[in-house]
Scaffold this motif. Structure first.
Motif, PDB file in Angstrom:
ATOM      1  N   THR A 103       0.799  -1.230   0.000  1.00 55.68           N
ATOM      2  CA  THR A 103       0.000   0.000   0.000  1.00 55.68           C
ATOM      3  C   THR A 103       0.831   1.279   0.000  1.00 55.68           C
ATOM      4  N   ASP A 105       1.620   4.538  -1.569  1.00 52.44           N
ATOM      5  CA  ASP A 105       0.883   5.355  -2.541  1.00 52.44           C
ATOM      6  C   ASP A 105       1.373   6.798  -2.617  1.00 52.44           C
ATOM      7  N   ILE A 128       3.106  -0.544  -5.323  1.00 56.63           N
ATOM      8  CA  ILE A 128       2.416   0.742  -5.368  1.00 56.63           C
ATOM      9  C   ILE A 128       0.920   0.476  -5.448  1.00 56.63           C
ATOM     10  N   GLN A 129       0.167   1.056  -4.523  1.00 56.06           N
ATOM     11  CA  GLN A 129      -1.284   0.921  -4.582  1.00 56.06           C
ATOM     12  C   GLN A 129      -1.843   1.949  -5.555  1.00 56.06           C
ATOM     13  N   VAL A 130      -2.666   1.487  -6.484  1.00 55.16           N
ATOM     14  CA  VAL A 130      -3.240   2.348  -7.513  1.00 55.16           C
ATOM     15  C   VAL A 130      -4.750   2.440  -7.302  1.00 55.16           C
ATOM     16  N   ASN A 131      -5.256   3.650  -7.355  1.00 58.60           N
ATOM     17  CA  ASN A 131      -6.702   3.855  -7.228  1.00 58.60           C
ATOM     18  C   ASN A 131      -7.318   3.781  -8.625  1.00 58.60           C
ATOM     19  N   SER A 139      -7.735   4.690  -0.989  1.00 54.78           N
ATOM     20  CA  SER A 139      -6.356   5.127  -1.087  1.00 54.78           C
ATOM     21  C   SER A 139      -5.779   4.688  -2.426  1.00 54.78           C
ATOM     22  N   GLY A 140      -4.629   5.246  -2.752  1.00 54.10           N
ATOM     23  CA  GLY A 140      -3.944   4.819  -3.954  1.00 54.10           C
ATOM     24  C   GLY A 140      -3.511   5.976  -4.824  1.00 54.10           C
ATOM     25  N   ALA A 141      -2.405   5.765  -5.519  1.00 58.78           N
ATOM     26  CA  ALA A 141      -1.909   6.766  -6.452  1.00 58.78           C
ATOM     27  C   ALA A 141      -2.752   6.746  -7.724  1.00 58.78           C
ATOM     28  N   ILE A 146       2.002   7.029 -10.613  1.00 59.66           N
ATOM     29  CA  ILE A 146       2.774   5.817 -10.318  1.00 59.66           C
ATOM     30  C   ILE A 146       4.161   5.841 -10.954  1.00 59.66           C
ATOM     31  N   SER A 166      -4.204  -3.116  -6.293  1.00 53.31           N
ATOM     32  CA  SER A 166      -5.408  -2.285  -6.323  1.00 53.31           C
ATOM     33  C   SER A 166      -6.559  -2.984  -5.624  1.00 53.31           C
TER      34      SER A 166
END
Length: 238
Positions: A103, A105, A128-131, A139-141, A146, A166
């Protein structure tokens, strides 16, 4: 045979079937048992059934479990993944206790994890957590963020970037699930093309309700909790 062992065998069989249906090789998808809110006895049952990788969402609870198994059952050689949101004031516990973090981000958290990782431990494996859904509650980039974040992480000596994670929108339609997961898989491919020197081999996506679609889209790690351990008790959580 206890119920946890039966559940693990059933989930493992489902993963194998899904891999076969979409032409993927066996053991290309790793089962991450999400053990948040569950007692150490349940984790021990799962470990004795052959499960090695466990995911925790709450920092202190997870760190306590890591310490317990390190002290009482070091022979099990469990692998611990942190899969919950990371607050800056708790990043040290994550850096000191876990093997993987799903997680990351933002740059601030990446830098803190790097600086707080004990030197006697191997590099922290990070995703990397991606939204992907664009939901403000998650949450998330963003897709655009990224690439910059990946470049930053790749320069941090105590972190190793392994891929993306994700939690897409909760939908029951298979095709909608597939579209969301393919979006993340395509992002990983673009990231790998831009940074070929990185070993980006991990896509953490898929849970009990959307595991099949995630595997078809290319998931290498599915996060399964209730289907292994049963319903969770959140009464002691904030």
């Amino acid at each position: 045979m206890n119920s946890i062992q039966q559940n693990i065998e059933q989930i493992t069989s489902q993963i194998e079937d899904a891999q076969q249906k979409c032409g993927r090789r066996r053991e290309s998808v790793k089962l991450l048992a999400v053990s948040k809110t569950k007692p150490v006895e349940a984790i021990l049952d799962a470990a004795r059934a052959g499960q090695k990788a466990f995911g925790e969402n709450y920092v202190q609870e997870g760190a306590d479990k890591v310490a317990y198994f390190s002290e009482h059952h070091p022979d099990l050689s469990l692998e611990w993944h942190f899969i919950g949101p990371i607050q800056s004031n708790k990043s040290r516990h994550v850096a000191e206790s876990f093997d993987w973090v799903h997680t990351v981000d933002r740059a601030k958290i990446a830098k803190r994890l790097n600086d707080q990782r004990p030197t006697h431990l191997p590099a922290l494996q990070v995703l990397i957590q991606v939204n992907t859904s664009g939901e403000s509650s998650k949450s998330g980039a963003s897709d655009a963020e990224i690439f910059e974040l990946a470049e930053l992480i790749s320069a941090l000596p105590n972190l190793t970037l392994r891929g993306l994670m994700s939690i897409p929108a909760n939908v029951s339609d298979y095709q909608s699930q597939l579209v969301a997961f393919k979006q993340l898989a395509e992002l990983k491919d673009k990231l790998a093309a831009r940074y070929p020197e990185l070993n980006l081999d991990t896509l953490s996506m898929g849970m009990s309700g959307d595991m099949q679609a995630a595997i078809e889209a290319g998931s290498t790690m599915v996060r399964i909790g209730t289907a292994i351990f049963g319903a969770r008790d959140y009464s002691s959580k904030q």
